[in-house]
Every structure is written in structure tokens, then in C-alpha cells.
Motif scaffolding. Sequence first.
Motif, PDB file in Angstrom:
ATOM      1  N   GLN A   1       0.829  -1.202   0.000  1.00 18.32           N
ATOM      2  CA  GLN A   1       0.000   0.000   0.000  1.00 18.32           C
ATOM      3  C   GLN A   1       0.864   1.253   0.000  1.00 18.32           C
ATOM      4  O   GLN A   1       1.636   1.483   0.930  1.00 18.32           O
ATOM      5  CB  GLN A   1      -0.893   0.004   1.247  1.00 18.32           C
ATOM      6  N   LYS A   2       0.713   2.080  -1.069  1.00 15.86           N
ATOM      7  CA  LYS A   2       1.570   3.250  -1.201  1.00 15.86           C
ATOM      8  C   LYS A   2       1.204   4.354  -0.217  1.00 15.86           C
ATOM      9  O   LYS A   2       1.992   5.253   0.026  1.00 15.86           O
ATOM     10  CB  LYS A   2       1.481   3.795  -2.631  1.00 15.86           C
ATOM     11  N   GLU A   3      -0.038   4.309   0.319  1.00 19.34           N
ATOM     12  CA  GLU A   3      -0.481   5.410   1.180  1.00 19.34           C
ATOM     13  C   GLU A   3      -0.096   5.210   2.650  1.00 19.34           C
ATOM     14  O   GLU A   3      -0.369   6.064   3.481  1.00 19.34           O
ATOM     15  CB  GLU A   3      -1.997   5.629   1.027  1.00 19.34           C
TER      16      GLU A   3
ATOM     17  N   GLU B   1       4.241  11.462  -2.622  1.00 18.08           N
ATOM     18  CA  GLU B   1       3.617  10.162  -2.859  1.00 18.08           C
ATOM     19  C   GLU B   1       2.193  10.086  -2.320  1.00 18.08           C
ATOM     20  O   GLU B   1       1.570   9.023  -2.385  1.00 18.08           O
ATOM     21  CB  GLU B   1       4.481   9.041  -2.238  1.00 18.08           C
ATOM     22  N   GLY B   2       1.671  11.214  -1.791  1.00 14.35           N
ATOM     23  CA  GLY B   2       0.292  11.209  -1.302  1.00 14.35           C
ATOM     24  C   GLY B   2       0.062  10.226  -0.170  1.00 14.35           C
ATOM     25  O   GLY B   2      -0.958   9.532  -0.110  1.00 14.35           O
ATOM     26  N   VAL B   3       1.041  10.163   0.757  1.00 16.21           N
ATOM     27  CA  VAL B   3       0.925   9.244   1.901  1.00 16.21           C
ATOM     28  C   VAL B   3      -0.195   9.717   2.827  1.00 16.21           C
ATOM     29  O   VAL B   3      -0.301  10.905   3.130  1.00 16.21           O
ATOM     30  CB  VAL B   3       2.267   9.185   2.658  1.00 16.21           C
ATOM     31  N   ARG B   4      -1.056   8.778   3.273  1.00 14.67           N
ATOM     32  CA  ARG B   4      -2.157   9.129   4.176  1.00 14.67           C
ATOM     33  C   ARG B   4      -1.762   8.968   5.639  1.00 14.67           C
ATOM     34  O   ARG B   4      -2.197   9.728   6.485  1.00 14.67           O
ATOM     35  CB  ARG B   4      -3.381   8.256   3.879  1.00 14.67           C
ATOM     36  N   GLU B   5      -0.958   7.914   5.931  1.00 20.26           N
ATOM     37  CA  GLU B   5      -0.583   7.687   7.327  1.00 20.26           C
ATOM     38  C   GLU B   5       0.897   7.359   7.427  1.00 20.26           C
ATOM     39  O   GLU B   5       1.409   6.521   6.679  1.00 20.26           O
ATOM     40  CB  GLU B   5      -1.389   6.534   7.942  1.00 20.26           C
TER      41      GLU B   5
END
Lengths: 193, 193
Positions: B75-77, B131-135
Amino acid sequence: MDAITRAIEHLARLPGLGPRSAQRIVLHLLRQRESRLRPLAEALTALAEAVRACSVCGNFDTTDPCRICASERRQKELLCVVKDVADLWALERAGVFRGRYHVTGGLLSPLDGVTPDDLRIPQLVNRVRAEGVREVILALDATVEGQTTAHYIADALADSGARVSHLAHGMPVGGELEFLDDGTIAAAFRARR
Amino acid sequence: MDAITRAIEHLARLPGLGPRSAQRIVLHLLRQRESRLRPLAEALTALAEAVRACSVCGNFDTTDPCRICASERRQKELLCVVKDVADLWALERAGVFRGRYHVTGGLLSPLDGVTPDDLRIPQLVNRVRAEGVREVILALDATVEGQTTAHYIADALADSGARVSHLAHGMPVGGELEFLDDGTIAAAFRARR
């Protein structure tokens, strides 16, 4: 298998290491590729290329005969018998012996099928005769196998003309009486001076 | 210096080894030159040639980006921050995390002069935005340095839009209460479920 896994597996098989310590070593080496990893890889390659067992005594060295066998300063008439190169190096560290060595390559063990011909005992008998050795010092372990081997060698050398001696039994220097086993205490008593 | 001495010295510098264990290893390797010594020397040479630090996350691998960064199945996020590759491998062994990693290369330590620019923290901040990481999960040691570093990173990511979380404190699984330190007992109480 990839290079990291393979290096970990090979290191993990070394005596005293396991998978976790091997992994720690690989990470340590990768962090210091030029200063640690390459020199170690080169040192082990050189070890494999340059070091051979001495054809005379069985010691490991970069020359054959080894430097101890080739030295003019070691007494040729004294021969010390050890079971392996680790024991030879221990005696060299102690610096008490100025003769030459003969490595048997192990100890007799009928249960494990180790016979005199599996060890370098025939070569020892030949050397004692051919080199005019006056005294053979049996520096073998004070275990059942060590003493069995010593006994066998003493018999095999009985008519060689060489005197056969053994390391003394007794208290280790710095040893405390309270912690010695009964056999050592008895031997130290018998050999009291 | 000869090949034996050099190999012993290089091995003795490895973590967990010393001169005596290094000597034991060298003798073990010399006795099994073809089956042990050569394969180990080749494995370490291959390690030096083939393994690089991943330019994205800092992991060690034979490809760059590493297989974790390149995997479409991670998972990239989700981004997990660790201080070194040993910690990354420990998390991979546990198999609990399916996102990607960022290795800082150490922990902040003002006393030892380790500042944010000595670590890969600027790169982390860039990655989280790019990279638009969420967490971002801060899996750093529960030590003063670890928590100082976690605090600094959380601040640096405050306006990045990503949520920042920390590993929970509490009793180790299998741990016995009697042997826990007071800080861990207190943390486990506060976080009781």
C-alpha cells in the motif's frame, strides 16, 4: 536465493554464530562496504588461495613446509604431538616449546569409527625414525579419547628409540581448589612436589 | 601480515566476535576449504558487488528501488518510519505491515551531534508530500532518542496532510508483569482496554 540471504546463511553456519547474529553481521558489513565488507571478502579469498596444510606436520600456513617445520631455530630432536591446529596455536601462544609439531588430525574413537589409519599416526612413526627424534611429547587432551590415543602412540613408538613423555596433570595455574573435579585433585596429589 | 592473521583480524572486528572466536572460525574454514571457505568468500564478494541501499527508502537490496518499494502489492499510502534496516527486517519478519518503509539511518541525538540533516528526514517530508501518503507510522525505539526523533518528525509532518501514528506501549506478549519496568507498567495501565 539473493545475495543477502546467501551471505546470512553462510555466516550462520560458522561456529558460535546463528541466523540472528549472521544478520547483524551482514547489516554491519553493508553499512561499511568499502572499509569492512570488501577487505573481509578479500581476506577470506586470500585465505582460500594462499593457505595450505603443511605436508610434514599438518599445521596451516602459506608455505609448505610450514614456517615452524622450515625454521632452523627449532630443535629437530623434539616433536610435540597435538590433535589439531588449534592446539598447536595454543602451544605457540604459550611460547613454551621450541621443537616441532605433528598434528594427528583428531583422536582415536572406536565408537565413532576413528582408527589409527584415519589419523596421521603412521606418518608420525615414520617421522620419528627418519628425523632422529629423541623425545616425543604427547600434548593430547586429558579425556578418555586423548589418553587412549596417547597410549596407542606410545605403544607404536616403543621400539623407535625415542623417549615418550606426556603433559603433567595438576591444578590449572590460577585455579581454585574448591572448583576442581575429583580426578584433577587426585592427580595433583599424586604428582605433588 | 600473512593471510591467516589478516583473516583473523578482519573477522575479530565483526559484532559479537573477538580474537579467539575469529581464530576458531578461521580453523573451521581452513578444514573445509571447498565446502565452507570458498562459498563464504564468494557470498561476501557477491554481497559487496550486488547489494545497494535503496535510493527511495534506504533498505538494502539487490535492486534499486528495492523490492518492497517496487512492489505493486504494497500500500503506497502507508509509510512506516524505522531507524535502520535491522528494524525494517524485524517488521518484515513479523509480517504485520503491508505498506512501505522509510529508513532514517539513525536517531536524533543532540549530545552526539546527530541533527535532522544527518538523517533522511528531509527526504521523508518530501516523500510524504510527493507520494500522497495518508498515514505515517513512527516505529522508533521507546528510548529518549527514539521519542525525540518521533516528536521532531511529527512536527515536521504537521501540515503535510498525513496522519502520524506511533507504536503502542504496553506489556510484551509473553512478558511477566513482575519483571516489567515501572515505565512500561504505567504505560500499559494508561492504555488499558
